[in-house]
Design a protein around this motif. Structure first.
Motif, PDB file in Angstrom:
ATOM      1  N   ILE A  20       0.942  -1.307  -0.003  1.00  0.00           N
ATOM      2  CA  ILE A  20      -0.077   0.052   0.147  1.00  0.00           C
ATOM      3  C   ILE A  20       0.822   1.214   0.123  1.00  0.00           C
ATOM      4  O   ILE A  20       0.697   2.306  -1.049  1.00  0.00           O
ATOM      5  CB  ILE A  20      -0.993  -0.092   1.297  1.00  0.00           C
ATOM      6  CG1 ILE A  20      -1.705  -1.160   1.066  1.00  0.00           C
ATOM      7  CG2 ILE A  20      -1.607   1.313   1.218  1.00  0.00           C
ATOM      8  CD1 ILE A  20      -2.892  -1.291   2.396  1.00  0.00           C
ATOM      9  N   SER A  21       1.899   1.217   0.879  1.00  0.00           N
ATOM     10  CA  SER A  21       2.721   2.192   0.932  1.00  0.00           C
ATOM     11  C   SER A  21       3.415   2.600  -0.393  1.00  0.00           C
ATOM     12  O   SER A  21       3.371   3.967  -0.963  1.00  0.00           O
ATOM     13  CB  SER A  21       3.845   2.279   2.041  1.00  0.00           C
ATOM     14  OG  SER A  21       3.272   2.006   3.249  1.00  0.00           O
TER      15      SER A  21
ATOM     16  N   ILE B  60       2.384   1.982  -3.480  1.00  0.00           N
ATOM     17  CA  ILE B  60       1.623   2.360  -4.349  1.00  0.00           C
ATOM     18  C   ILE B  60       1.269   3.729  -4.003  1.00  0.00           C
ATOM     19  O   ILE B  60       1.391   4.851  -5.027  1.00  0.00           O
ATOM     20  CB  ILE B  60      -0.002   1.675  -4.295  1.00  0.00           C
ATOM     21  CG1 ILE B  60       0.443   0.310  -4.784  1.00  0.00           C
ATOM     22  CG2 ILE B  60      -0.774   2.597  -5.180  1.00  0.00           C
ATOM     23  CD1 ILE B  60      -0.986  -0.511  -4.707  1.00  0.00           C
ATOM     24  N   ILE B  61       1.013   4.367  -2.681  1.00  0.00           N
ATOM     25  CA  ILE B  61       0.821   5.562  -2.672  1.00  0.00           C
ATOM     26  C   ILE B  61       2.155   6.481  -2.988  1.00  0.00           C
ATOM     27  O   ILE B  61       2.043   7.745  -3.681  1.00  0.00           O
ATOM     28  CB  ILE B  61       0.625   6.004  -0.917  1.00  0.00           C
ATOM     29  CG1 ILE B  61      -0.585   5.169  -0.624  1.00  0.00           C
ATOM     30  CG2 ILE B  61       0.563   7.336  -0.722  1.00  0.00           C
ATOM     31  CD1 ILE B  61      -1.024   5.449   0.882  1.00  0.00           C
TER      32      ILE B  61
ATOM     33  N   PHE C  55       2.923   6.737  -6.889  1.00  0.00           N
ATOM     34  CA  PHE C  55       1.987   7.542  -7.674  1.00  0.00           C
ATOM     35  C   PHE C  55       2.104   9.181  -7.305  1.00  0.00           C
ATOM     36  O   PHE C  55       2.002   9.898  -8.301  1.00  0.00           O
ATOM     37  CB  PHE C  55       0.420   7.078  -7.726  1.00  0.00           C
ATOM     38  CG  PHE C  55       0.274   5.931  -8.537  1.00  0.00           C
ATOM     39  CD1 PHE C  55       0.015   6.211  -9.709  1.00  0.00           C
ATOM     40  CD2 PHE C  55       0.038   4.666  -7.824  1.00  0.00           C
ATOM     41  CE1 PHE C  55      -0.310   4.978 -10.676  1.00  0.00           C
ATOM     42  CE2 PHE C  55      -0.210   3.646  -8.712  1.00  0.00           C
ATOM     43  CZ  PHE C  55      -0.388   3.931  -9.892  1.00  0.00           C
ATOM     44  N   SER C  56       2.501   9.266  -6.119  1.00  0.00           N
ATOM     45  CA  SER C  56       2.940  10.698  -5.893  1.00  0.00           C
ATOM     46  C   SER C  56       4.083  10.965  -6.459  1.00  0.00           C
ATOM     47  O   SER C  56       4.282  12.243  -7.110  1.00  0.00           O
ATOM     48  CB  SER C  56       3.101  10.583  -4.398  1.00  0.00           C
ATOM     49  OG  SER C  56       2.204  10.376  -3.678  1.00  0.00           O
TER      50      SER C  56
END
Ligand SMILES: Nc1ncnc2c1ncn2[C@@H]1O[C@H](COP(=O)(O)OP(=O)(O)OP(=O)(O)O)[C@@H](O)[C@H]1O
Ligand SMILES: Nc1ncnc2c1ncn2[C@@H]1O[C@H](COP(=O)(O)OP(=O)(O)OP(=O)(O)O)[C@@H](O)[C@H]1O
Ligand SMILES: [Mg+2]
Ligand SMILES: [Mg+2]
Lengths: 273, 290, 290, 273
Positions: C27-28, C30-31, C34-35
């Motif tokens: 999850i991290s 992915i965040i 994309f950032s």
């Protein structure tokens, strides 16, 4: 007194393989309405696993669990919560909500049963006093001793006056004095009509009360000191005093506008030998 | 009674959860707020550039050069004809003298050239302003073709090359902007949805316990959905405020840039609330299923 | 022995942690990925636009108009003089005939005007290309001023208005871009640092237990720092890959856009590793202090 | 036998207010090297809190705790981990790492003490067999029964052969048979030279062993059946058999190249009455 003979919870030919090392094998027993049963066995015998199956947190590989009108083989997921609101559970590891006070931990069980806030507040004093924690009602679990946490778990389990109470080692963290008080409390609740299935390893405790005892060892029932519908037990269940109290209790509930007994209308004959 | 209680408890639970999960809420709102800020910046920049493009488009003219020595009524007939086009917004008659004057100005420092001319080689002309929606090379080409056949019209010009080149650049910009927009949008969606997941990850245990004491899915779910909506609103508001501050600072250097309209902002905040709620709903579902 | 063990265990622990905290790691990443993608897009767009600007700047010329009927050696002296400027890259002599031809072309459809001329009003001239670094209005103005005083030079022009207007636009772009860049950069920093915080929030309990069994801060910390660095690297690589795919798709429509250089990418990944590690270090410190 | 008289842990005039309802008041007692002490008291008496102070997870409001060479009033935060590596702790709520196997849970305590992997593997068989969990070494805590989890906690606490073992209710979830085995294990460890301070509410258990017992009630020491350096107790401590084993144990440790006893070099006279 045919009503008293109803089976509130029954386990029929239940088998469950948990791991290479452990399997519950062909478990069979029934608990009658208002009965008090000890489930005894050494560490790792399968007591907690069996109870877990009874509140349907896990499903048997084969066999059936029936609690009230809920049948494990015909359960929809959405009805599991109805089952759990009808029974009280004391978890071996307490399972308290860390971020809520004692009051809120108990209240949440009452809230999910749809009871009104004024009623909750009214009864809370009694419930928390019974476990000796009224003065700590605004503390969070982290600020409680092990025994105090256990008593919160007990308070939560009895808060809804369930038709059956599943208590997993409810006195493991309690000193003899509090243990005695809690046992008395459980008997009092029992005499109000609630069936109690109490899992423990404390053979002393069990012996001192002389109730029906189911011995579990390595996933098998090795002894069951009483069978529902067998002569002596029936007598003890239909004890007139217990019965009177049970009726009083039910009447009170009807008076509050609740259904007579949501979990009690399955009259299933004993399934296993 | 019970339905009312449930409603009350769920609402109550929802508000309590915001307080209990404060740390995780604050962190989530910061992540989402700044992600949304980036998205809003992108949209605002696109908006402002497309306004510049629209303005530039409005500047485009079609020139209708008339033959020399036409009668006034022929000229008037042309004028009337031009006004008959749906796509024409305004028509201005430019006498040949004025045309030469303008040409001189346009040459700027090369204006000496004009002085060397002995006669005015420029014709009378009409200058057509197109309606905004029709300011395309295509439409201008279409009417230019028609007008060219009219009596008294010598030639029609609209800077075909320039218009086409300009339109190509604008198309390139919109293509790029749209592509980037999709990437940025998806990125923000991924960032936010995963933030919700990460945030709910820390509430697993409570969910588990609530299920064990017999809470309905609704009782467990709604507070999280509420939390998601709340995070959505707060982070949207945070993003808008930050954007507005940047806008105020930026508009000193770039006067004339526009901000979002108030109803757009309201819609954005509402959308974020809905998306936050939906994200939480999706993220929590898998913990409820088991 | 013990130091070696500690090193080995910490390394071992670090690798295990990546596996154990898989959900939160994915999850991290992915965040963060994309950032970072958004940040990279911003930088790449800035880069490409500034290359367009640089190219446009290179097109700028200074024109030195000579008096009529000069001797060849005067012309040569001017040429030599022009080459003496540091800022001059190339000089081309444009005879007056060629100048008129070019003017005709530039007028395009208005070229009839030129045909009406009886004499060629244009002078001989030098066309100066500036070195890239000196292609500024200021420098062009400076040398124009000097050249204007030379013998045989009639006039010097460099489209002062246009250059100044262009420079204003470019300055505006850079100002806006820089401001937005700071906002975007800070947003990404906030998003990522808070993601790290949120991710470590779920490891609190393990930290607590490790402290109770006597683990040194280093033993507890390093795996988290390692995790942070790992997340940094993976998310940076993810962002670069996603950007590269978008670039490949985008460059069909916009041929000529450039991608980052390989060393730039390597530096970026390394930077993300360092920042991820630092973020984790900062985030975990507060749990170790208590 | 002057060595045996050393105090491994001492609590001097300790006071700590935890809440409006509970305060530890002027606690004074010492535990000698190799001594076995029961800390008994009802639920909420302050046993866990007192132990928490001894592994310096909390600081007293006044008074001092000295464990080995670590003095609570002169502690730097960075040395707390050294202290904890020298002592073994069984937490009442186990505190196992949920995401690691039994093996890893025990190994982590050994790793942080800087012991080599080959050594850990060699000793693990012994340690896990002692608590009867060798066959479950690759299970995670979630797949263990309550009693099994408790035994993992015990295994972890004894894994480093600490100079003092603080055990909070280490048999609360164990059946009588396993309880007996664990108690025998603790005595064996004790006879190897490790001091044991065992908090429990199980008065029966305490009585059956006849060891020194400190009674805690509502935050006060109400009775201490033995005092270090008082006649009868001294005799029991310096029992020649215990002493011999202790020496053997220490010698083995020296043989492994470790310092003789990092926590044992404080020879502090008894501070409180
Ligand atoms: N999820 C699981 N996966 C694998 N094995 C499990 C799982 N849960 C329990 N077991 C095993 O099943 C056996 C019975 O566990 P259970 O918790 O029912 O025992 P218990 O009778 O409650 O013991 P105790 O008194 O120690 O709590 C144990 O040996 C345990 O290791
Ligand atoms: N962090 C805290 N904040 C406030 N009160 C606390 C805190 N921790 C413990 N207490 C209170 O201190 C008292 C002693 O707690 P403690 O855990 O030491 O009891 P105990 O002797 O271990 O009991 P048990 O046998 O039930 O575990 C309890 O009444 C508890 O509520
Ligand atoms: Mg159990
Ligand atoms: Mg305790």
């Amino acid at each position: 007194m045919p009503e008293e003979k109803r089976i509130i919870a029954g386990i029929y030919h239940l088998s469950k393989r948990l791991s290479r090392h452990f399997t519950l094998k062909d478990i069979n027993f029934q608990v009658a309405n208002g009965e008090f049963v000890f489930l005894v066995g050494p560490s790792g015998a399968g007591k907690s696993t069996l109870l877990r199956m009874m509140y349907m947190d896990d499903v048997p590989d084969s066999g059936q669990v029936i609690v009230g009108r809920f049948v494990s083989t015909r359960m929809k997921r959405s009805t599991i919560c109805s089952l759990r609101r009808k029974i009280g559970i004391v978890f071996q590891d307490f399972r308290l909500l860390e971020d809520r006070t004692v009051f809120e931990n108990v209240a949440v069980a009452m809230k999910v049963s749809g009871r009104g806030m004024s009623e909750i507040k009214r009864e809370m004093t009694d419930i928390l006093s019974r476990v000796g924690l009224y003065h700590k009602r605004y503390e969070c679990p982290a600020a409680l001793s092990g025994g105090e946490q256990q008593r919160v778990a007990i308070a939560r389990a009895i808060a809804n006056r369930p038709s059956i109470l599943l208590a997993d080692e409810p006195t493991g963290n309690l000193d003899p004095y509090v243990t005695k008080e809690i046992m008395e409390l459980l008997f009092k609740i029992n005499s109000g009509g609630t069936a109690v299935l109490l899992a423990t390893h404390d053979v002393e405790l069990v012996r001192s009360f002389g109730q029906r005892t189911i011995y579990l060892e390595d996933g098998r029932v090795v002894k069951d000191s009483g069978r529902v519908f067998e002569g002596d037990l029936l007598r003890s269940i239909s004890d007139s005093q217990v019965e009177r109290r049970a009726r009083e209790f039910r009447d009170r509930r009807i008076g509050r506008g609740e259904k007579q007994d949501g979990t009690g209308n399955t009259n299933r004959p004993e399934g296993g030998g | 009674m019970s339905a009312f209680n449930e409603f009350k408890y769920i609402l109550d639970e929802s508000f309590r959860m915001l307080r209990r999960r404060k740390a995780s809420n604050i962190i989530s709102v910061i992540i989402m707020g700044f992600s949304l800020l980036v998205l809003l910046i992108f949209i605002l920049v696109t908006l402002n550039i497309s306004m510049v493009i629209d303005n530039a488009r409005e500047e485009m003219r079609v020139y209708v050069y008339l033959e020399n020595g036409l009668d006034q009524d022929v000229i008037e007939r042309v004028r009337t004809g031009l006004y008959n086009f749906d796509s024409v917004r305004g028509v201005v008659f430019v006498p040949r003298e004025e045309a030469l004057e303008r040409f001189r100005e346009r040459l700027g420092e090369g204006s000496a050239l004009v002085d060397d001319l002995e006669t005015n080689p420029l014709p009378n002309s009409f200058e057509i302003r197109m309606k905004r929606a029709y300011s395309t090379g295509e439409e201008m080409g279409r009417i230019a073709g028609k007008i060219g056949d009219w009596d008294g019209v010598e030639d029609v010009r609209y800077g075909k090359d320039w218009v086409e080149r300009g339109e190509k650049i604008v198309l390139g910009f919109y293509m790029t902007d749209f592509t980037l927009g999709i990437i940025v949008f998806l990125s923000i969606v991924f960032v936010i949805s995963n933030t919700v997941r990460l945030s709910i990850l820390s509430g697993r245990k409570s969910i588990e316990i609530l299920k064990l004491v017999g809470a309905t899915n609704r009782y467990i779910q709604v507070p999280f959905i509420f939390e998601g909506a709340f995070q959505g609103v707060i982070s949207a508001v945070l993003a808008v405020i930050l954007l507005w501050v940047s806008y105020k600072v930026g508009s000193r250097y770039l006067p004339g840039i526009t901000f979002f309209r108030l109803d757009g902002i309201a819609g954005f905040v509402a959308l974020c609330a809905v998306l936050g709620a939906a994200g939480s709903y999706i993220a929590i579902r898998k913990y409820l299923k088991r």
